[in-house]
Design a protein around this motif. Structure first.
Motif, PDB file in Angstrom:
ATOM      1  N   ALA A  11       0.759  -1.351   0.168  1.00 32.13           N
ATOM      2  CA  ALA A  11      -0.086  -0.068  -0.195  1.00 32.13           C
ATOM      3  C   ALA A  11       0.972   1.503   0.293  1.00 32.13           C
ATOM      4  O   ALA A  11       0.223   2.278  -0.694  1.00 32.13           O
ATOM      5  CB  ALA A  11      -0.212   0.005   1.435  1.00 32.13           C
ATOM      6  N   GLU A  12       1.972   0.855   0.698  1.00 30.00           N
ATOM      7  CA  GLU A  12       3.462   2.450   0.561  1.00 30.00           C
ATOM      8  C   GLU A  12       3.181   2.446  -1.030  1.00 30.00           C
ATOM      9  O   GLU A  12       3.294   3.915  -1.694  1.00 30.00           O
ATOM     10  CB  GLU A  12       3.915   1.768   1.634  1.00 30.00           C
ATOM     11  N   GLN A  13       3.925   1.970  -1.216  1.00 25.59           N
ATOM     12  CA  GLN A  13       4.418   1.675  -2.554  1.00 25.59           C
ATOM     13  C   GLN A  13       3.408   2.299  -3.628  1.00 25.59           C
ATOM     14  O   GLN A  13       3.516   3.268  -4.410  1.00 25.59           O
ATOM     15  CB  GLN A  13       5.014   0.139  -3.535  1.00 25.59           C
ATOM     16  N   LEU A  14       2.220   1.732  -3.358  1.00 31.54           N
ATOM     17  CA  LEU A  14       0.893   2.038  -4.504  1.00 31.54           C
ATOM     18  C   LEU A  14       0.823   4.447  -4.161  1.00 31.54           C
ATOM     19  O   LEU A  14       0.221   3.910  -5.135  1.00 31.54           O
ATOM     20  CB  LEU A  14      -0.199   1.489  -4.390  1.00 31.54           C
ATOM     21  N   THR A  15       0.815   3.973  -3.127  1.00 29.33           N
ATOM     22  CA  THR A  15       0.105   5.035  -2.498  1.00 29.33           C
ATOM     23  C   THR A  15       0.864   6.334  -2.960  1.00 29.33           C
ATOM     24  O   THR A  15       0.766   7.083  -3.384  1.00 29.33           O
ATOM     25  CB  THR A  15       0.052   5.308  -0.938  1.00 29.33           C
ATOM     26  N   LYS A  16       2.876   6.507  -2.870  1.00 29.99           N
ATOM     27  CA  LYS A  16       3.740   7.224  -3.760  1.00 29.99           C
ATOM     28  C   LYS A  16       3.486   7.154  -5.047  1.00 29.99           C
ATOM     29  O   LYS A  16       3.523   8.320  -5.677  1.00 29.99           O
ATOM     30  CB  LYS A  16       4.997   6.302  -2.598  1.00 29.99           C
TER      31      LYS A  16
END
Length: 402
Positions: free
Chosen positions: A68-73
């Motif tokens: 989720a962190e990668q996708l948000t960024k």
């Protein structure tokens, strides 16, 4: 399709395709004249992704994990990159004056199970574009078609059906776009238009070329032109069940990725770089040609990055000896910018309250308004309705009319 009247709308279109090279930007004026949509191109440009962002996007694609962190960024960083590209489009292509931006975003996953599309995800949040340009943004254009039972692709069928119908009067015409994935729109003399992904376009070729040269692609098809097709590898690749599946269908890099290529090579005698590229180029050509022959296509109009690959175009000509091969440039739409002009058309349709999908092509249950609209700096004002039905698209030189 019912459209809305008005003196015209100036639209900026944005898309990054499955090759993930950068952002294609175009600008055009659109207006309705009776049953015809008139699209006057103002120009197009390509804005490369920053190297770090492109690497991050590629690292997030299947079969790699993505949290989720990668996708948000990525959603934020791609949105910001699209916002800057849109601002350039407004200033450099539209003379500083546009009404709306349309964005197809960057696809990172297309969820298909048992031949049915379950979902699709494009990153590049439109709020960044609206904030940077002050213009309303039409985005998220695929998912409504998927929710209605379609594949959300190829949306190029909407443009192609309107654009090529008159040409098809003398024989079936196919519009072929070769990006990371190749897709075809079949426009017959009579009857429903079909459109679907034929399989890998540049996807496997790009992976192989990067491994060998460190470059993003086999530039000018140089490696492939020096190689020979390996029949054992080609035969193994052609066993993939995707090719035998009936349309409507869609695919992406969630299937045709590096691990897929490794599995195909496993158990075969070693293959050199040039023969590997020749074989992967032939795979793309053979699978496209098979679909053209299936529909007795008389003329194929090619666009996308694959149109600039001499090895691939030669392979297509060899596999389609009785078919005329042209490019979209021959009919007024620059092949490098055709998908950005498609985005413009889709945005205009949504902005005007007109369904933008083609159910016979995507498999949706019916016509649907596509996407969502993010307001710009001012109040959101949509055009008033008009009762005409649009059945054609005419590409015209810029007239200066607004």
């Amino acid at each position: 399709m019912t459209v809305f009247s008005g003196t015209g709308v100036r639209v900026i279109g944005l898309i990054s395709g499955t090759s993930i090279d950068g952002i294609d930007v175009a600008a055009a004026d659109l207006r309705a004249e009776g049953d015809t949509v008139v699209l006057s191109p103002l120009g197009q440009l390509e804005v490369p992704y920053p190297a770090a962002l492109r690497d991050a996007l590629l690292a997030a694609l299947p079969p790699n994990p993505c949290d989720a962190e990668q996708l948000t960024k990525l959603d934020t960083l791609v949105g910001q990159a699209f916002a800057e590209a849109a601002a350039r489009g407004v200033e450099e292509l539209a003379g500083g004056d546009a009404h709306v931006v349309a964005s197809l975003g960057q696809t990172v996953f297309h969820w298909v199970e048992d031949g049915t599309a379950r979902g699709t995800l494009q990153v590049g949040n439109p709020a960044w574009i609206a904030e940077r340009t002050g213009l309303p943004v039409v985005a998220d254009l695929r998912v409504r078609d998927v929710a209605a039972g379609g594949h959300g692709a190829p949306l190029a069928s909407t443009l192609d059906a309107l654009w090529l119908r008159e040409m098809a009067a003398s024989g079936p015409v196919a519009a072929l776009n070769i990006g990371g994935i190749a897709n075809i729109t079949v426009v017959p003399s009579h009857g429903d238009v079909l459109a679907y992904d034929t399989g890998p376009g540049n996807a496997l070729m790009d992976i192989a070329a990067h491994r060998v040269t460190g470059l993003r692609a086999d530039i000018d098809g140089a490696l492939a032109l020096r190689g020979d097709v390996r029949p054992d590898l080609l035969a193994k690749l052609l066993l993939d069940p995707y090719y035998a599946a009936a349309p409507p269908k869609s695919t992406g890099k969630e299937l045709f990725h590096g691990t897929y290529l490794d599995a195909a090579l496993d158990g075969l005698p070693p293959i050199g770089a040039e023969d590997l590229l020749a074989t992967l180029t032939e795979l793309t050509a053979v699978t496209i040609a098979a679909e053209c022959r299936r529909h007795s296509i008389a003329t194929v109009i090619v666009s996308g990055g694959g149109a600039d690959n001499p090895a691939l175009m030669a392979a297509l000509a060899r596999n389609l000896p009785d078919t005329a091969l042209k490019t979209s440039d021959d009919h007024g739409l620059p092949r490098a910018g055709k998908e950005a002009y498609l985005t413009i058309l889709l945005g205009w349709l949504t902005w005007s309250g007109v369904p933008g999908n083609l159910p016979s092509a995507t498999g949706a249950r019916g016509d649907r308004l596509l996407g969502s609209i993010t307001p710009g700096a001012g109040p959101l004002r949509l055009p008033a309705p008009h009762s005409s039905t649009v059945t054609r698209l005419r590409v015209a030189a810029k007239t200066g009319e607004r």
